[in-house]
Design an enzyme around this catalytic site. Sequence first.
Site, PDB file in Angstrom:
ATOM      1  N   ASP A 248      35.102  36.624  37.323  1.00 45.29           N
ATOM      2  CA  ASP A 248      35.517  36.451  35.798  1.00 45.29           C
ATOM      3  C   ASP A 248      36.103  34.948  35.497  1.00 45.29           C
ATOM      4  O   ASP A 248      37.139  35.044  35.036  1.00 45.29           O
ATOM      5  CB  ASP A 248      36.382  37.745  35.383  1.00 45.29           C
ATOM      6  N   LYS A 270      29.581  39.888  40.987  1.00 44.42           N
ATOM      7  CA  LYS A 270      29.544  40.761  39.479  1.00 44.42           C
ATOM      8  C   LYS A 270      29.879  39.734  38.477  1.00 44.42           C
ATOM      9  O   LYS A 270      30.939  38.979  38.415  1.00 44.42           O
ATOM     10  CB  LYS A 270      30.506  41.802  39.414  1.00 44.42           C
ATOM     11  N   LYS A 303      27.422  46.412  30.563  1.00 45.95           N
ATOM     12  CA  LYS A 303      27.836  47.323  30.006  1.00 45.95           C
ATOM     13  C   LYS A 303      26.947  47.755  28.630  1.00 45.95           C
ATOM     14  O   LYS A 303      27.752  47.901  27.390  1.00 45.95           O
ATOM     15  CB  LYS A 303      29.434  47.622  29.550  1.00 45.95           C
ATOM     16  N   SER A 361      38.355  52.474  34.882  1.00 44.83           N
ATOM     17  CA  SER A 361      39.750  52.416  35.642  1.00 44.83           C
ATOM     18  C   SER A 361      40.704  52.304  34.678  1.00 44.83           C
ATOM     19  O   SER A 361      41.857  52.298  35.007  1.00 44.83           O
ATOM     20  CB  SER A 361      39.482  51.212  36.545  1.00 44.83           C
ATOM     21  N   GLN A 420      44.713  47.897  32.646  1.00 46.38           N
ATOM     22  CA  GLN A 420      43.972  47.801  33.816  1.00 46.38           C
ATOM     23  C   GLN A 420      44.773  48.503  34.848  1.00 46.38           C
ATOM     24  O   GLN A 420      45.867  48.202  34.904  1.00 46.38           O
ATOM     25  CB  GLN A 420      43.699  46.313  34.374  1.00 46.38           C
ATOM     26  N   GLY A 440      38.399  41.473  41.049  1.00 45.78           N
ATOM     27  CA  GLY A 440      38.346  40.233  40.366  1.00 45.78           C
ATOM     28  C   GLY A 440      39.482  39.377  40.681  1.00 45.78           C
ATOM     29  O   GLY A 440      39.724  38.481  41.679  1.00 45.78           O
ATOM     30  N   ARG A 441      40.744  39.401  39.884  1.00 41.35           N
ATOM     31  CA  ARG A 441      41.838  38.724  39.749  1.00 41.35           C
ATOM     32  C   ARG A 441      42.533  38.683  41.169  1.00 41.35           C
ATOM     33  O   ARG A 441      43.174  37.684  41.484  1.00 41.35           O
ATOM     34  CB  ARG A 441      42.577  38.911  38.647  1.00 41.35           C
TER      35      ARG A 441
HETATM   36  P1  BMP Z   1      40.005  42.724  37.934  1.00 38.99           P
HETATM   37  O1  BMP Z   1      40.018  43.125  39.518  1.00 38.99           O
HETATM   38  O2  BMP Z   1      40.250  41.384  37.824  1.00 38.99           O
HETATM   39  O3  BMP Z   1      40.901  43.591  37.163  1.00 38.99           O
HETATM   40  O4  BMP Z   1      38.578  42.810  37.388  1.00 38.99           O
HETATM   41  C1  BMP Z   1      37.851  44.091  37.315  1.00 38.99           C
HETATM   42  C2  BMP Z   1      36.598  43.891  36.818  1.00 38.99           C
HETATM   43  O5  BMP Z   1      35.679  45.084  36.781  1.00 38.99           O
HETATM   44  C3  BMP Z   1      36.480  43.340  35.376  1.00 38.99           C
HETATM   45  O6  BMP Z   1      35.123  42.386  35.310  1.00 38.99           O
HETATM   46  C4  BMP Z   1      36.149  44.510  34.563  1.00 38.99           C
HETATM   47  O7  BMP Z   1      35.224  44.269  33.270  1.00 38.99           O
HETATM   48  C5  BMP Z   1      35.449  45.497  35.710  1.00 38.99           C
HETATM   49  N1  BMP Z   1      35.641  46.899  35.334  1.00 38.99           N
HETATM   50  C6  BMP Z   1      36.799  47.495  35.342  1.00 38.99           C
HETATM   51  O8  BMP Z   1      37.877  46.853  35.545  1.00 38.99           O
HETATM   52  N2  BMP Z   1      37.191  48.770  35.286  1.00 38.99           N
HETATM   53  C7  BMP Z   1      36.042  49.655  34.985  1.00 38.99           C
HETATM   54  O9  BMP Z   1      36.163  50.865  34.616  1.00 38.99           O
HETATM   55  C8  BMP Z   1      34.616  49.086  34.732  1.00 38.99           C
HETATM   56  C9  BMP Z   1      34.436  47.857  35.104  1.00 38.99           C
HETATM   57  O10 BMP Z   1      33.316  47.256  35.167  1.00 38.99           O
END
Ligand code: BMP
Length: 473
Positions: A248, A270, A303, A361, A420, A440-441
Amino acid sequence: MGLDKLEDLALKLFSIDAVKFGDFTTKTGIKTPAYFDLRVIVSYPDIMELTSNMLYDLAVKDSQFDHLCGVPYTALPIATLLSIQAKKPMLMRRKETKSYGTKKSIEGHFKKDDTCLIIEDVITSGSSILETVKDLKNEGLVTTEAAIILDREQGGRENLAKNGIHVKSLFTMRTLIEILKKHKKITDEIVVTVKNYLNETKAPVIEKLMERVILPYEKRIDFATNLVARQLFNIMATKKTNLCLSADLTMTTGILDLLEKVGEHICMVKTHIDIIDDFRDDFVVRLKQLADRFNFLILEDRKYADIGHTVSLQYSKGLYKIGEWADCVTVHSLPGEGILKALNGSMNCITKGVFLLAEMSSEGNLITQQYKQETVSMASKYANIITGFVCQNKDTFQNPGLIQLTPGVQLECSKDDLGQIYKTPEKVVVENGADVIVVGRGITAAKNPEVQAVAYKDALWKCYIKRISGKLE
Ligand code: BMP
């Protein structure tokens, strides 16, 4: 049992179209020249009675058992008739676990270690019986026998034997077609086609009650009906990684440089293509090159959530032309089936793979138990395009041919400022059944993303090995 009665039943089933010949696809995605739809027999009480009398003679009257249980749904009326005839209590398995009240999957009164005879209409791989047996076993019931109407002779009997279940069937596919041939209901050509098909087409071998979460990725390839799912299982098994990087970042060079460094450690990248500031067509060309070089797949996390017509345009047109480069995309079930119909090629676009969102999530999301279950049942009609589900829990679906993609993962449990929720690799893989894990992060924001990607890859793989070795405690 006299052949006459069997012949009589075979001819009756043929006359009501419960037995058909042509080009069909079974529930498990296998192509077949013969199809059995025994659901129709509820409209013919005489055939119901004949079938249950014959099953009674074959497998019930001389057997020892405490309960009967029909595999939902087709076998339920027959199981009811047999229960009354044998004066043995019935149990009912819920296909969907209740989201309220007792959450029981087996209804009826029973004691631990009671024995149960399974009633089923048709077996191909034996997977439906095994799902029922698994639920019975979870409640402390013991199953060793199944009485069925037709064995398609494609490995189901062997799969059940491996799991300790002996099958008694009224017909096998071969005995049935011989009867129909003898009575000139089908041509010699059909008989040859069906016999060749039986020699060539076997259902996948099922071990250990086909628990998706304890089967290794390589053994799940044959269960997958979607090409992308097969590829992904294969890549994970070969590269020994179940890590999906959520790249991302908002500049193309940032993404490409990162993939140069971590490409060998991931099974999939992704993307959120619409967050990129400097998007140009050559970005996807280079992305594809990296994917080929390092052998990973590309998931565009678009999505989709609109009506089918709009989604088919969003998928194939516009600035990004996602359909031209993404191996798979994420899709919401919210708008209903039309969205899958559109992506299934009805509007000049052939989607390769779809991850359907069954859970999210993020804190306070509005998805309910019912929404989740209906999402999973919607997917079953589009087996060729469904790669798996974006979800958080292992009970979301059972099919070992589908993939659980789980985001919201970091090495420590935590939250971000916008809802999140992060869980650990141990929690999502070992406890919650994640097959492909999105980070991601946790990687992109690390001081050294390459080192961090390796740390995630190792931790996630270790958890997967722990899970398939059955050490779930
Ligand atoms: P991160 O690990 O930085 O929080 O990123 C999670 C990634 O997964 C993001 O790109 C987000 O759009 C995606 N995502 C999510 O976090 N939860 C969901 O339920 C569905 C997702 O696609």
